[in-house]
Design a protein around this motif. Structure first.
Motif, PDB file in Angstrom:
ATOM      1  N   GLY A  73       0.810  -1.218   0.000  1.00 17.12           N
ATOM      2  CA  GLY A  73       0.000   0.000   0.000  1.00 17.12           C
ATOM      3  C   GLY A  73       0.843   1.267   0.000  1.00 17.12           C
ATOM      4  N   ASP A  74       1.938   1.268   0.754  1.00 19.47           N
ATOM      5  CA  ASP A  74       2.784   2.457   0.816  1.00 19.47           C
ATOM      6  C   ASP A  74       3.569   2.688  -0.464  1.00 19.47           C
ATOM      7  OD1 ASP A  74       1.914   2.906   3.381  1.00 19.47           O
ATOM      8  OD2 ASP A  74       3.687   2.031   4.348  1.00 19.47           O
ATOM      9  N   ALA A  75       3.680   1.652  -1.306  1.00 16.57           N
ATOM     10  CA  ALA A  75       4.429   1.800  -2.555  1.00 16.57           C
ATOM     11  C   ALA A  75       3.617   2.489  -3.648  1.00 16.57           C
ATOM     12  CB  ALA A  75       4.878   0.426  -3.052  1.00 16.57           C
ATOM     13  N   VAL A  76       2.301   2.591  -3.443  1.00 14.63           N
ATOM     14  CA  VAL A  76       1.449   3.194  -4.460  1.00 14.63           C
ATOM     15  C   VAL A  76       1.680   4.698  -4.513  1.00 14.63           C
ATOM     16  CG1 VAL A  76      -0.927   3.536  -5.236  1.00 14.63           C
ATOM     17  CG2 VAL A  76      -0.278   1.404  -4.104  1.00 14.63           C
ATOM     18  N   ASP A  77       1.869   5.198  -5.712  1.00 16.78           N
ATOM     19  CA  ASP A  77       2.065   6.630  -5.909  1.00 16.78           C
ATOM     20  C   ASP A  77       0.843   7.403  -5.426  1.00 16.78           C
ATOM     21  OD1 ASP A  77       3.799   8.740  -7.478  1.00 16.78           O
ATOM     22  OD2 ASP A  77       1.719   9.079  -8.082  1.00 16.78           O
ATOM     23  N   ALA A  78       1.076   8.640  -4.998  1.00 12.39           N
ATOM     24  CA  ALA A  78      -0.027   9.466  -4.488  1.00 12.39           C
ATOM     25  C   ALA A  78      -1.116   9.653  -5.539  1.00 12.39           C
ATOM     26  CB  ALA A  78       0.504  10.824  -4.036  1.00 12.39           C
ATOM     27  N   ALA A  79      -0.743   9.619  -6.803  1.00 10.91           N
ATOM     28  CA  ALA A  79      -1.725   9.747  -7.885  1.00 10.91           C
ATOM     29  C   ALA A  79      -2.177   8.379  -8.375  1.00 10.91           C
ATOM     30  CB  ALA A  79      -1.129  10.538  -9.043  1.00 10.91           C
ATOM     31  N   GLY A  80      -1.881   7.323  -7.599  1.00  9.08           N
ATOM     32  CA  GLY A  80      -2.194   5.973  -8.012  1.00  9.08           C
ATOM     33  C   GLY A  80      -3.596   5.544  -7.655  1.00  9.08           C
ATOM     34  N   MET A  81      -3.826   4.255  -7.733  1.00  8.50           N
ATOM     35  CA  MET A  81      -5.167   3.712  -7.550  1.00  8.50           C
ATOM     36  C   MET A  81      -5.052   2.382  -6.824  1.00  8.50           C
ATOM     37  SD  MET A  81      -7.865   2.872 -10.607  1.00  8.50           S
ATOM     38  CE  MET A  81      -7.137   1.320 -11.134  1.00  8.50           C
ATOM     39  N   VAL A  82      -5.972   2.130  -5.882  1.00  9.88           N
ATOM     40  CA  VAL A  82      -5.988   0.875  -5.140  1.00  9.88           C
ATOM     41  C   VAL A  82      -7.365   0.245  -5.266  1.00  9.88           C
ATOM     42  CG1 VAL A  82      -5.825  -0.194  -2.862  1.00  9.88           C
ATOM     43  CG2 VAL A  82      -4.213   1.596  -3.510  1.00  9.88           C
ATOM     44  N   LEU A  83      -7.373  -1.031  -5.615  1.00 17.06           N
ATOM     45  CA  LEU A  83      -8.592  -1.829  -5.647  1.00 17.06           C
ATOM     46  C   LEU A  83      -8.525  -2.825  -4.506  1.00 17.06           C
ATOM     47  CD1 LEU A  83      -9.116  -2.672  -9.407  1.00 17.06           C
ATOM     48  CD2 LEU A  83     -10.876  -1.823  -7.879  1.00 17.06           C
ATOM     49  N   CYS A  84      -9.507  -2.800  -3.617  1.00 19.57           N
ATOM     50  CA  CYS A  84      -9.475  -3.715  -2.474  1.00 19.57           C
ATOM     51  C   CYS A  84     -10.892  -4.035  -2.028  1.00 19.57           C
ATOM     52  CB  CYS A  84      -8.657  -3.117  -1.328  1.00 19.57           C
ATOM     53  SG  CYS A  84      -9.248  -1.522  -0.736  1.00 19.57           S
ATOM     54  N   LYS A  85     -11.010  -4.760  -0.942  1.00 23.64           N
ATOM     55  CA  LYS A  85     -12.317  -5.138  -0.418  1.00 23.64           C
ATOM     56  C   LYS A  85     -12.886  -4.019   0.447  1.00 23.64           C
ATOM     57  CE  LYS A  85     -11.269 -10.067  -0.638  1.00 23.64           C
ATOM     58  NZ  LYS A  85     -11.339 -11.393   0.023  1.00 23.64           N
ATOM     59  N   GLY A  86     -14.197  -4.105   0.692  1.00 25.85           N
ATOM     60  CA  GLY A  86     -14.891  -3.017   1.361  1.00 25.85           C
ATOM     61  C   GLY A  86     -14.449  -2.744   2.774  1.00 25.85           C
ATOM     62  N   GLN A  87     -13.987  -3.757   3.492  1.00 19.46           N
ATOM     63  CA  GLN A  87     -13.622  -3.571   4.895  1.00 19.46           C
ATOM     64  C   GLN A  87     -12.225  -2.992   5.076  1.00 19.46           C
ATOM     65  OE1 GLN A  87     -14.195  -6.411   3.297  1.00 19.46           O
ATOM     66  NE2 GLN A  87     -13.163  -8.195   4.212  1.00 19.46           N
ATOM     67  N   TRP A  88     -11.491  -2.788   3.978  1.00 19.79           N
ATOM     68  CA  TRP A  88     -10.142  -2.234   4.065  1.00 19.79           C
ATOM     69  C   TRP A  88     -10.147  -0.800   3.543  1.00 19.79           C
ATOM     70  CZ3 TRP A  88      -8.312  -6.911   0.766  1.00 19.79           C
ATOM     71  CH2 TRP A  88      -8.496  -8.099   1.494  1.00 19.79           C
ATOM     72  N   SER A  89      -9.210  -0.020   4.009  1.00 22.34           N
ATOM     73  CA  SER A  89      -9.162   1.386   3.582  1.00 22.34           C
ATOM     74  C   SER A  89      -7.762   1.743   3.096  1.00 22.34           C
ATOM     75  CB  SER A  89      -9.560   2.317   4.732  1.00 22.34           C
ATOM     76  OG  SER A  89      -8.646   2.195   5.813  1.00 22.34           O
ATOM     77  N   HIS A  90      -7.734   2.701   2.169  1.00 26.26           N
ATOM     78  CA  HIS A  90      -6.483   3.237   1.648  1.00 26.26           C
ATOM     79  C   HIS A  90      -6.800   4.601   1.026  1.00 26.26           C
ATOM     80  CE1 HIS A  90      -2.952   3.804  -0.938  1.00 26.26           C
ATOM     81  NE2 HIS A  90      -2.335   2.939  -0.138  1.00 26.26           N
ATOM     82  N   PRO A  91      -5.920   5.579   1.143  1.00 25.94           N
ATOM     83  CA  PRO A  91      -6.200   6.913   0.583  1.00 25.94           C
ATOM     84  C   PRO A  91      -6.486   6.894  -0.912  1.00 25.94           C
ATOM     85  CG  PRO A  91      -4.283   6.989   2.031  1.00 25.94           C
ATOM     86  CD  PRO A  91      -4.642   5.556   1.887  1.00 25.94           C
ATOM     87  N   CYS A  92      -5.947   5.926  -1.627  1.00 24.93           N
ATOM     88  CA  CYS A  92      -6.128   5.871  -3.079  1.00 24.93           C
ATOM     89  C   CYS A  92      -7.189   4.851  -3.507  1.00 24.93           C
ATOM     90  CB  CYS A  92      -4.814   5.529  -3.774  1.00 24.93           C
ATOM     91  SG  CYS A  92      -3.504   6.746  -3.525  1.00 24.93           S
ATOM     92  N   ALA A  93      -7.942   4.310  -2.525  1.00 21.10           N
ATOM     93  CA  ALA A  93      -8.917   3.278  -2.843  1.00 21.10           C
ATOM     94  C   ALA A  93     -10.064   3.836  -3.670  1.00 21.10           C
ATOM     95  CB  ALA A  93      -9.458   2.651  -1.557  1.00 21.10           C
ATOM     96  N   LEU A  94     -10.533   3.051  -4.637  1.00 18.80           N
ATOM     97  CA  LEU A  94     -11.671   3.430  -5.462  1.00 18.80           C
ATOM     98  C   LEU A  94     -12.964   3.293  -4.647  1.00 18.80           C
ATOM     99  CD1 LEU A  94     -10.695   1.782  -8.858  1.00 18.80           C
ATOM    100  CD2 LEU A  94     -10.658   4.191  -8.277  1.00 18.80           C
TER     101      LEU A  94
END
Length: 562
Positions: free
Chosen positions: A81-102
């Protein structure tokens, strides 16, 4: 433009399937793709990832950059998760959070599609939509992949529809959208293992014996899969000792024969290497390297078996050692190796590794017209014209006329003991000296006639000469392109034996310094360079943990060390 996608999760979650679908979709969209994987040695659980570099230009280096993270497990999100660029995108499950999550989640969309197993295909659809790929392309690939699993196909086709619909509804910016070129439908989506097997077919192989050992197993499985179309006989031996002896027997009988193994299996084959040298039997051995010692890291990558390959076998055995630099080179060097083995009646070793064997890319159809196809056996007519035939006849170049048993009235004799020119066991001083000299003459002939060209990126005069070998080529080349201001010339070696000592010595004398980059613990190429040229490298960059060198890592290390 380039997008780096990392699909991370546990073994058994369909990571490889998702990466394969996305890679094929990007290829059919006219894009360039390079895919490599990182996996633990386990069937279920753990943390694994597949990494795809998708671009509108060819590339093949290993990158740490993560623009899009598909987290199929919470461990995957924590690890990358920390490797994702600030302008990046994260796809994950609903119970998890990330600043770049869709704003939509893999588990929810998969549940709507009718199967929790569809999470990976949902991710493929979302990423494909973000990149501007056609929904129809992804759907067709799902149909092809799950053609024998009707229920799973239906759920995954629904997952594709839901993934594309979610992207349309979210209306994200277009930072990952490519301007697509016309698709090259004839390109191949191919791995290094598949390319090696194809190279064997192109080179006329007729027999392979092997025992499964990662990462070499795909050579055997692909040839077995194609056996009906190609006529190649594939035998899974009970162990590697049996495999190499089967290869020796098939070769003696006239077949173009080969095996494929990794370091531990090759260690068992070393007595067989000596047998091949004594009976002067052609053979190709694919040595797909992984870290040791012992079982080591079974699913990881290394370049640690160069000296094992060079010195394997008791007594003096002439040999040739090649190291393909990319997936396309796996095909060409394997085909060439089969010809050289038969032409000089000697073992030829092909050093690949896990990175090269398991990675995938999109390539145009191979041009095989220039590959050697001529056999080097005496014909029945040529044999009938001979008054006598001696299998190990002494010749000026050390290479005897080659015949297979049963091809004529002449008897073809082979013995693992020292023998005379006819092949009969003999241990006199005169015969022992003559046959040892014959093998030395053959080695000198090989050294003058087997010479792959050296390809330099620039004239080394006034520059640091960077040496690498095999699969390290593209990662090293890309790293140098990011920091080079005229300081470097790069040479990646594809032929490691006979070693190009004279040519390399001349190049090093013109350079301001020598840097060797290789993925092993002790600097195996650096040691060989020093032994053959009497010139030690000024800097040796190695890797200790069984993971491939990355572009960014090399940039950091070279900037700090040169």
């Amino acid at each position: 433009m380039e997008v780096n996608i990392r699909i991370a999760g546990a073994a058994g979650q369909g990571i490889q399937t998702a990466a394969d679908l996305l890679g094929r979709a990007a290829m059919r969209g006219g894009l360039h793709v390079y895919h490599y994987s990182d996996a633990e040695s386990r069937i279920r659980g753990g943390l694994n990832f597949s990494h795809l570099r998708i671009a509108n230009r060819p590339l093949a280096g290993v990158s740490e950059t993560v623009d899009v993270l598909v987290a199929l497990s919470e461990d995957g999100l924590r690890a990358f998760g920390d490797a994702v660029d600030a302008a990046g995108m994260v796809l994950c499950k609903g119970q998890w959070s990330h600043p770049c999550a869709l704003p939509f989640h893999l588990d929810e969309l998969a549940r709507q599609a009718g199967s929790s197993r569809a999470e990976g295909v949902v991710a493929v659809a979302v990423v494909a939509a973000m990149m501007g790929l056609a929904q129809r392309t992804v759907s067709e690939l799902v149909e092809e992949r799950f053609v024998k699993q009707t229920q799973l196909m239906a759920a995954n086709k629904q997952a594709v529809e839901l993934g594309f619909a979610a992207v349309r509804a979210a209306n994200p910016d277009e930072r990952f959208r490519f301007t697509l070129a016309s698709a090259e439908d004839n390109r191949l989506w191919i791995s290094g293992g598949q390319a090696t097997a194809l190279g064997a077919v192109a080179g006329g192989v007729s027999f392979l014996a092997a025992y499964p050992m990662s990462p070499a197993t795909s050579v055997m499985t692909n040839l077995a899969q194609w056996a009906a179309q190609t006529g190649v006989i594939v035998e899974q031996a009970e162990d590697e000792i049996a495999a190499i002896n089967m290869v020796a027997g098939a070769s003696y009988a006239g077949a173009r024969a080969m095996t494929a193994t990794s370091g531990g299996g090759f260690a068992l084959m070393t007595e067989g290497i000596s047998l091949l040298g004594m009976i002067e039997a052609p053979a190709v051995i694919v040595l797909a390297q992984r870290p040791g010692p012992a079982t080591g890291l079974p699913t990881r990558s290394a370049q640690g078996d160069l000296h094992l390959a060079l010195h394997a076998g008791h007594g003096h055995v002439p040999r040739v050692i090649f190291a393909p630099e990319d997936i396309a080179d796996c095909l060409h060097l394997t085909a060439i190796a089969l010809d050289i083995a038969e032409r000089f009646q000697t073992p030829v070793l092909i050093l690949t590794d896990q990175l090269l064997m398991d990675s995938q890319t999109a390539l145009p159809p191979f041009d095989v017209d220039d590959l050697p196809t001529e056999r080097h056996f005496l014909s029945a007519t040529q044999l009938d014209e001979l008054a006598d035939y001696h299998r190990f006849a002494v010749t000026a170049d050390g290479v005897s006329p080659l015949a297979a048993p049963g091809a004529s009235r002449h008897v073809v004799v082979a013995s693992s003991d020292e023998h005379d020119e006819a092949g009969h066991i003999a241990d006199s001083v005169e015969i022992a000296t003559r046959m040892a000299q014959k093998r030395l003459d053959k080695e000198r002939t090989i050294a003058t006639q087997v010479q792959l060209p050296l390809t330099l990126s620039a004239d080394p005069a006034g520059r640091q000469l960077v040496l690498s070998w095999g699969s390290a080529k593209h990662t090293v080349a890309e790293a140098l392109s990011l920091i080079d201001n005229g300081r470097f010339a790069h040479l990646n070696l594809r032929q490691l034996w006979p070693f190009p000592a004279a040519e390399l010595t001349a190049l090093m004398e013109r350079a301001t310094g020598v840097i060797v980059v290789e993925n092993n613990v002790t600097g195996e190429l650096a040691r060989l360079v020093r032994a053959e040229t009497l010139r030690a490298a000024d800097t040796v960059v190695t890797k200790l943990n069984g993971r491939p060198l990355t572009v960014q890592e090399l940039v950091r290390r070279l900037r700090g060390e040169v």
